[in-house]
Design an enzyme around this catalytic site. Sequence first.
Site, PDB file in Angstrom:
ATOM      1  N   CYS A 162      10.566  -2.516  -1.403  1.00 36.35           N
ATOM      2  CA  CYS A 162       9.782  -1.277  -1.544  1.00 36.35           C
ATOM      3  C   CYS A 162      10.456  -0.103  -0.836  1.00 36.35           C
ATOM      4  O   CYS A 162      11.376  -0.280  -0.042  1.00 36.35           O
ATOM      5  CB  CYS A 162       8.362  -1.483  -1.003  1.00 36.35           C
ATOM      6  SG  CYS A 162       8.192  -1.290   0.786  1.00 36.35           S
ATOM      7  N   CYS A 171      11.606  -7.531   1.111  1.00 36.09           N
ATOM      8  CA  CYS A 171      10.854  -6.601   0.258  1.00 36.09           C
ATOM      9  C   CYS A 171      11.759  -5.460  -0.207  1.00 36.09           C
ATOM     10  O   CYS A 171      12.583  -4.957   0.546  1.00 36.09           O
ATOM     11  CB  CYS A 171       9.661  -6.049   1.028  1.00 36.09           C
ATOM     12  SG  CYS A 171       8.656  -4.904   0.070  1.00 36.09           S
ATOM     13  N   PHE A 196     -21.840  -3.795  -8.703  1.00 35.12           N
ATOM     14  CA  PHE A 196     -21.513  -4.360  -7.397  1.00 35.12           C
ATOM     15  C   PHE A 196     -21.802  -3.365  -6.281  1.00 35.12           C
ATOM     16  O   PHE A 196     -22.391  -3.699  -5.265  1.00 35.12           O
ATOM     17  CB  PHE A 196     -20.042  -4.783  -7.341  1.00 35.12           C
ATOM     18  CG  PHE A 196     -19.573  -5.095  -5.951  1.00 35.12           C
ATOM     19  CD1 PHE A 196     -19.900  -6.305  -5.361  1.00 35.12           C
ATOM     20  CD2 PHE A 196     -18.838  -4.181  -5.231  1.00 35.12           C
ATOM     21  CE1 PHE A 196     -19.500  -6.584  -4.059  1.00 35.12           C
ATOM     22  CE2 PHE A 196     -18.432  -4.450  -3.936  1.00 35.12           C
ATOM     23  CZ  PHE A 196     -18.765  -5.660  -3.350  1.00 35.12           C
ATOM     24  N   GLY A 216     -20.233  -0.339 -11.411  1.00 36.13           N
ATOM     25  CA  GLY A 216     -21.212   0.232 -10.483  1.00 36.13           C
ATOM     26  C   GLY A 216     -22.233  -0.791 -10.033  1.00 36.13           C
ATOM     27  O   GLY A 216     -22.921  -0.589  -9.040  1.00 36.13           O
ATOM     28  N   CYS A 233      10.299  -0.424   3.057  1.00 34.44           N
ATOM     29  CA  CYS A 233      11.208  -1.415   3.649  1.00 34.44           C
ATOM     30  C   CYS A 233      12.686  -1.034   3.491  1.00 34.44           C
ATOM     31  O   CYS A 233      13.511  -1.462   4.277  1.00 34.44           O
ATOM     32  CB  CYS A 233      10.945  -2.793   3.064  1.00 34.44           C
ATOM     33  SG  CYS A 233       9.379  -3.486   3.638  1.00 34.44           S
ATOM     34  N   ASP A 286      -7.963  -7.390  -9.145  1.00 28.02           N
ATOM     35  CA  ASP A 286      -7.963  -6.164  -8.356  1.00 28.02           C
ATOM     36  C   ASP A 286      -8.515  -6.503  -6.985  1.00 28.02           C
ATOM     37  O   ASP A 286      -9.287  -7.449  -6.850  1.00 28.02           O
ATOM     38  CB  ASP A 286      -8.855  -5.091  -9.002  1.00 28.02           C
ATOM     39  CG  ASP A 286     -10.324  -5.378  -8.750  1.00 28.02           C
ATOM     40  OD1 ASP A 286     -10.877  -4.855  -7.776  1.00 28.02           O
ATOM     41  OD2 ASP A 286     -10.917  -6.168  -9.517  1.00 28.02           O
ATOM     42  N   ASP A 318     -14.816  -0.228 -12.615  1.00 21.60           N
ATOM     43  CA  ASP A 318     -15.842  -1.196 -12.250  1.00 21.60           C
ATOM     44  C   ASP A 318     -17.192  -0.558 -12.593  1.00 21.60           C
ATOM     45  O   ASP A 318     -17.343   0.651 -12.503  1.00 21.60           O
ATOM     46  CB  ASP A 318     -15.705  -1.465 -10.742  1.00 21.60           C
ATOM     47  CG  ASP A 318     -16.293  -2.813 -10.369  1.00 21.60           C
ATOM     48  OD1 ASP A 318     -17.007  -3.397 -11.190  1.00 21.60           O
ATOM     49  OD2 ASP A 318     -16.032  -3.265  -9.242  1.00 21.60           O
ATOM     50  N   GLY A 345     -13.114  -8.617 -23.469  1.00 24.60           N
ATOM     51  CA  GLY A 345     -12.538  -9.435 -22.414  1.00 24.60           C
ATOM     52  C   GLY A 345     -13.646  -9.742 -21.428  1.00 24.60           C
ATOM     53  O   GLY A 345     -14.810  -9.393 -21.671  1.00 24.60           O
ATOM     54  N   HIS A 369       4.034  -0.432   1.016  1.00 26.60           N
ATOM     55  CA  HIS A 369       4.565  -1.782   1.227  1.00 26.60           C
ATOM     56  C   HIS A 369       3.574  -2.860   0.760  1.00 26.60           C
ATOM     57  O   HIS A 369       3.941  -3.771   0.012  1.00 26.60           O
ATOM     58  CB  HIS A 369       4.929  -2.031   2.695  1.00 26.60           C
ATOM     59  CG  HIS A 369       5.156  -3.477   2.960  1.00 26.60           C
ATOM     60  ND1 HIS A 369       6.306  -4.131   2.566  1.00 26.60           N
ATOM     61  CD2 HIS A 369       4.336  -4.440   3.477  1.00 26.60           C
ATOM     62  CE1 HIS A 369       6.196  -5.417   2.849  1.00 26.60           C
ATOM     63  NE2 HIS A 369       5.019  -5.629   3.397  1.00 26.60           N
TER      64      HIS A 369
END
Length: 411
Positions: free
Chosen positions: A341, A339, A97, A95, A344, A301, A93, A249, A370
Amino acid sequence: MSFSFDIKHAESGSLARVGTINTPHGPIQTPAFIPVGTKATVKSVLPESMKDLGAQALLSNAYHLYLQPGSDVLDEAGGLATFMNWPGPTFTDSGGFQVLSLGVGFKKVLAMDAQTFRRDDVIAGNKDRLAHVDDEGVTFKSHLDGSMHRFTPEISMQVQHQIGADIMFAFDECTTLHNTRPYQELAMERTYAWAIRCLDEHKRLTQERVGKPYQALFGVIQGAQYEDLRKKAATDLGSMESNGQSFDGFGIGGALDKGQLGTIVSWVNQILPENKPRHLLGIGAPEDLFVGVENGCDTFDCVLASRIARTSAVYTMEGRFNLSNSRFKRDFTPIDPECDCYTCTHYTRAYMHHVFRGKEILSATLATIHNERFIVRLVDQMRQALVDGNFADLKADFLGRYTHRSGQSRD
Ligand SMILES: [Zn+2]
């Protein structure tokens, strides 16, 4: 140049598509959720675990890494991916924001509170703020040690080239929903001018840093809730070219009113060039991801999955709940029986309740694994559903069961 985007399937009757973003560190099958490792680490989780749970790429933050350890350190280390032992693609990102969120002082969650932030001077002009914006850039005070720094479009590009992520974002001015219309117009003009400067500096650095893998640059579409401003930004940045360099993009940024998310994203994505990937910044709540995918966004994200995990909040097919709640003390079922994962398949809600109540460090690790898996997998399921032609069924089925609504958050 080893960056490209291939569309493999485009949904008829909607903007949704399935594709592959190819980067020097490998491909990303889209739509995809990109977990956030703000400071070159997904807090409490090993990179191997992130890979195992299906993360295809990670997003870090140029602002934080610039302040600590310094972008020059990452450059020396061989770039972000090598530095943090992540064997796949990375994003940074810009910077913009973070610098501005410190300046505005609004909460990191971008859900806007109409009572708190009404005036433009929350962004500029108050000497107590940590950041001040002018036409050339932003001057800000480090939240770590109070030292003064300045970001301009050129400096943001230099920092992001040193960090070395595969996908970078142009430096933009992020506004809130409560800035006045004239201020939104001013911020858009700045973002436009800064976008050209980012393209020029990006081209210069790409030529100067010979032998480095190509880093893609995404322009950021602002314009808050205004249709004409969003469309103008998409038109201007979508066709922008400077010295033969255009954006690889696009990011869709700024504060987004949840109720209008689909509308705003569709205004933008109907205009942006179809053949380039689109990233929806800071969006990661399950219901919002469906809206983003069906309106043509390719990647997402959000820091929420890991941030709320550390407070014992978990996503499940039946909604979101807190594992520290006493009703889980003797619940020997997994967090989410559906799930797959690591957490789990190896632990119970009762154990999770115990480690959270005991403030054990492992609680953050297991809950984060998770939550990240839940969101990564949900977007993977959307991608498969688009290929199979049953996206609408998946959405209706999921939202019929999942009811909790949570916000948008960048870090
Ligand atoms: Zn799980």
